[in-house]
Every structure is written in C-alpha cells, then in structure tokens.
Enzyme design. Structure first.
Site, short mmCIF file in Angstrom:
data_model
loop_
_atom_site.label_atom_id
_atom_site.label_comp_id
_atom_site.label_asym_id
_atom_site.label_seq_id
_atom_site.Cartn_x
_atom_site.Cartn_y
_atom_site.Cartn_z
CG ASP A 1 -6.12 7.23 5.09
OD1 ASP A 1 -6.64 8.09 3.99
OD2 ASP A 1 -6.32 6.68 5.47
CE LYS B 1 -3.23 2.51 3.08
NZ LYS B 1 -4.30 2.52 4.12
CE LYS C 1 -6.94 7.89 7.90
NZ LYS C 1 -7.59 7.18 9.16
NE ARG D 1 -11.19 -2.04 2.94
CZ ARG D 1 -12.21 -1.88 3.76
NH1 ARG D 1 -12.91 -2.25 3.64
NH2 ARG D 1 -11.22 -1.14 4.94
CG ASP E 1 -10.00 6.97 6.47
OD1 ASP E 1 -9.30 7.08 6.04
OD2 ASP E 1 -10.53 7.23 8.01
CD GLU F 1 -6.64 5.35 2.36
OE1 GLU F 1 -7.97 4.87 2.97
OE2 GLU F 1 -5.72 4.78 2.62
#
Ligand code: BES
Ligand code: MN
Ligand code: ZN
Length: 479
Positions: free
Chosen positions: A251, A246, A258, A332, A328, A330
């Site tokens: 993020d 990944k 978040k 995957r 969130d 993201e």
C-alpha cells in the site's frame, strides 16, 4: 525453528530439560543437587521465573512461579514463559529439549509449548548463509502422561498456520505480488485438503468487482480473488461461516501517496488475507466439522499512469457507486466487493479482518484489535471470549448509524472516506453497507505487524487472527 513436536516416551535423563514447577517443594522431586536448589530459590526470590541451571552435559530450565489470576492470564503467562525458555535454549545452542511437567495444568503446559513454537519463528530467507543465525532448537518432546499426541499435533498445526501467515506478511512485494500471494495461499490450503479457487483478472472483470479493479488500475500486476473452502461431510452448520481478509500486497497510498515513514511497513497490508488463509489451513488440517469459506481480494495499491484518482466515481460489485476522495482508503474498496460477493453463499456470519485504518492503530495500539458488529451479538461475544483465550483480544467500538452519515456523497451513493474523526468506525460503516447478513469487522492495523519483538509474537508479521479464527470455529464444532 522448532519443526518437531512429540511426546517423550521415557523420562529425560541427559537431555536439555524444562521443568514446570509450582513451588519450593517441587524442586526436590527431580534430582537437583542441594546447591542447585539453593541457586534456583535465590533466583526465584529475585523475581526470575525462567531459571537456567547449566550442567556440564545438559541445560536445565526451571520454570518456577505459581501462575495466578484468570485462566486467560495464566495461559498468556505460560506462552510468554515458553518463549523465554526457547530463547535460553537457542542461546545455549540446544537442538532438542524435553518439557517435563511437575505441576502445571494441561492447558498451561500446552500454552507453554505454543509459546516455545511461536517464539522460535524466524524469517531469514533473504540473509546469506553466514548471516542467518539460524536457531539451533529443532525438536521439543513433552513428558507428561496427560498430554496426548493429538494435543501436540493440534499445537503443531496451529503454530504452523501462524508461521505460514507470518511468512506471507514478511515477504516484500518484490516477491509477493497478488498472483504470488494467491498461489501461496492455494498451496497452503490445498496441503490441508481445503478446496481453492483463484479468480484472475478476466473473471474479476466479468464479476464487475469495480472496487478491486479500481485499486488495481495503478498497478502493472493483475489482481486476484482467492476463495478457500473447507466443507466437511458432517458439518454442524448448514450455512457457512465466511472470513474475508484484506489482501493489499503493498500500500503506497496510490495517488494519495503516503509519506515515506508511513509506507515502510506497508508490505503488511495483506495480513488479514494471510490470517484467513492460515486459519483455513488449521481448520482443515484439524478436520473441524464446520463449513467455512475464506475470501481474499488482492492487489497492490500504487500510483501510475492509469491509477484511480481522487474524484473518480466507481461502480462496485453490487452496483453501489462510490466517490473516491482518497486513494489511500483502498482496503475498503476491495473488501466491499468481497463482502457483497459473500451474499451469494447465504452465510451464517461474515467476519472480515483487515489492516484497515491508522485510526484503529492510534486508538488502542498493538495490544488488541478493534471490532465492530452488526446483527451478530452472540457470535461477537463468542469471538471476544476465544480472543481472550488465545490472547488476540478485541476492543468493541460503537457502530451507530450516525457514523454512516459521514460517508454521504453529493454525487454518488457513498464516498470512500469519512471526516477526520472516528476513522476506524467510518471505515467499518462503509464496509457494513455491502452486507445484509450478521457481520463482524476486525481492524488489525496495529497488532498485525510489530516493529520490535513482542515476546512469542516475534518481530514483523505476527499472524494475528489465525488462532482467533481457529478457536472460534472450534467453539462452533463443539456446539
Ligand atoms: N493500510 C492502511 C492502514 C494502516 C495504517 C495499516 C497503519 C497498518 C498500519 C490503509 O489502507 C490506509 O491507508 N488507511 C488510511 C485511511 C484514510 C485515508 C481514510 C489511514 O488510516 O490513514
Ligand atoms: Mn491505504
Ligand atoms: Zn491499506
């Protein structure tokens, strides 16, 4: 930082020296005075294992205390002691130290040196010169006939690879955009003679990697997809082993933003990608006779005018449609495209590694990573075994098909989140949907990044996964 590691050809006399001893008898064999021996014995009775003896001209460190238990626990204790020793040497402003083995096994001694190397890592490039507090220790020499230059070279390669991965993880997104990340991985891997190809946005569009493109929509920086290949002439395998990492360089959660406290450390969200790049570097550098491919999709995840939104339906690289219910989730989305892309290589096994879920972190903390497997029992066992060896342990979670039911969508083939329960597993099940080969999923959300110093793992990025993958491929090379 220790940048030089080699054998000591002569017995150390005036150098700062670390003695690896087992019991009281060993203490008399290398010139300690009676007073010093009495002092060391006293320290040892007080449960100290790494005991400094200050002389006028040099520092002696007596590493004293027989190791017991399994090989795994002895190796780990050795690494931790190596870290303690390098802390003492740096505190004393030592620049060079000799490791003098009196009574350790070869494996323990190498693990000790590994602990020294990894513990001495620093990430200080953003401090001004006066504030850097640069570690003094630069060189370690090992005095021991049973250790070869190539043993030490291997330790140096592995620890360099771990430190390179840590550097990438520790870099904030103000520097490490997806393109920068791809370039850094490329120069790292090419320095070990691995082959690297970077797909840029146009190519990613032509491959219809809808997951990666969706996550990237809220960013002003383009995505990348990096392929690293180590294909030696006499590879033992005909089908490649593939590592997928990944590469979310930051993020924020996207529109499903978040809360502040949860965002603080999210520069670490490419730690899986960095681990894959680091591992391929070490594998190529060691010229292991195994065909290995690394795939790293990368982007940041941000809210912006055109950001993907909850409710969006995204068509993925393999044609699967995904209803996005949380932007969130993201990781995957971008990994799924890489996993379906991996099919074209007809892989022997694919292992992905990702800072994927808070659920994995909450379940077991930073002591280990969470693992799941499908159609890969033997390889999972091997990975688990080498995981103990390098102390990058794996805790297996169940991977029953019932968990996949939680990903059913009313309007698309899948939705990108499950329910409130079993979040680490539903994330894994989502990814498994995009595979048709033997597959292992590793969630490193907790061990990838430490808020306080974890012995030789350091503080911040740990580089977890690098040593695990290296040892796994080394096990394959020895088959
Ligand atoms: N990158 C995070 C997971 C994470 C959390 C990594 C803590 C390291 C430390 C991931 O993209 C994420 O946000 N996961 C969500 C998934 C949820 C929305 C289903 C989570 O775990 O909350
Ligand atoms: Mn996220
Ligand atoms: Zn993430």
């Amino acid at each position: 930082m220790i940048t030089l590691l080699a054998k000591a050809l002569r017995k150390p006399t005036a150098a700062d020296t670390i003695f690896l001893v087992k019991d009281g008898k060993d203490l008399t064999s290398f010139g300690l005075t009676e007073d010093e021996i009495a002092y060391v014995r006293k320290q040892h009775r007080d449960k100290n294992k790494v005991i400094p003896v200050n002389r006028y001209k040099n520092l002696l460190i007596i590493v004293y205390g027989e190791l017991s238990g399994t090989l795994y626990s002895r190796l780990e204790a050795s690494r931790v002691r190596g870290d303690e020793a390098q802390l003492l040497l740096n505190k004393a402003k030592s620049e060079r130290a000799v490791v003098y083995n009196v009574h350790a096994t070869k494996e323990e001694e190498l693990a000790f040196v590994e602990g020294m190397m990894l513990g001495s890592y620093q990430f200080i490039k953003y401090k001004k010169e006066a504030n850097k507090n640069l570690g003094s220790l630069k060189e370690v020499n090992v005095y021991d006939a049973q250790i070869t230059e190539s043993d030490l070279e291997e330790i140096k390669n592995i620890t360099d690879a771990v430190c390179a991965a840590r550097d990438m993880v520790n870099e904030p997104v103000s520097y490490l955009t997806a393109e920068k990340f791809a370039e850094e991985m490329k120069s790292l891997a090419e320095s070990a003679k691995a082959k690297v190809e970077i797909f840029h946005k146009e190519k990613i569009e032509s491959l219809k990697m809808g997951g990666l493109l969706a996550v990237n929509k809220g960013s002003i920086d383009p995505p990348t997809f990096t392929m690293i290949e180590w294909k030696p002439k006499h590879a033992k395998n005909s089908k490649p082993y593939i590592f997928v990492g990944k590469g979310v360089v930051y993020d924020t959660g996207g529109l499903s933003l978040k809360p502040t406290n949860y965002m603080d450390t999210m520069k670490c969200d490419m730690a899986g990608g960095a681990a894959v790049a680091g591992a391929l570097y070490a594998i190529a550098k060691a010229k292991l006779p195994v065909h290995v491919i690394g795939l790293i999709p990368a982007t940041d995840n941000r809210p912006d005018g055109n950001a993907y939104t909850p409710g969006d339906v995204i068509t993925m690289h393999d044609g699967t449609t995904v209803e996005v219910l949380n932007t969130d989730a993201e990781g995957r989305m971008i990994l799924a495209d890489a996993l379906s892309f991996a099919k074209k290589f007809d892989p022997e096994l694919v292992v992905d590694i990702a800072t994927l879920t808070g659920a994995a972190a909450h379940a077991i903390g930073p002591m280990a990573m969470v693992g799941m497997k499908s159609k890969s029992d033997l390889d999972f066992e091997t990975l688990g075994r080498v995981g103990y060896q390098v102390h990058e342990r794996i805790v297996e979670f169940p991977f029953w098909d019932e968990y996949k039911d939680l990903l059913k969508s009313e309007i698309a083939d899948l939705k990108n989140i499950g329910g409130p329960e079993a979040g680490a597993i539903t994330a894994g099940k989502f990814l498994e949907h995009f595979t048709d080969y033997p597959y292992i999923h590793l969630d490193i959300a907790a061990p990838a990044f430490l808020g306080k110093r974890g012995e030789y793992r350091g503080i911040g990025g740990t580089g977890v996964g690098v040593r695990l993958f290296y040892e796994f491929i080394k096990a394959k090379a020895e088959l």
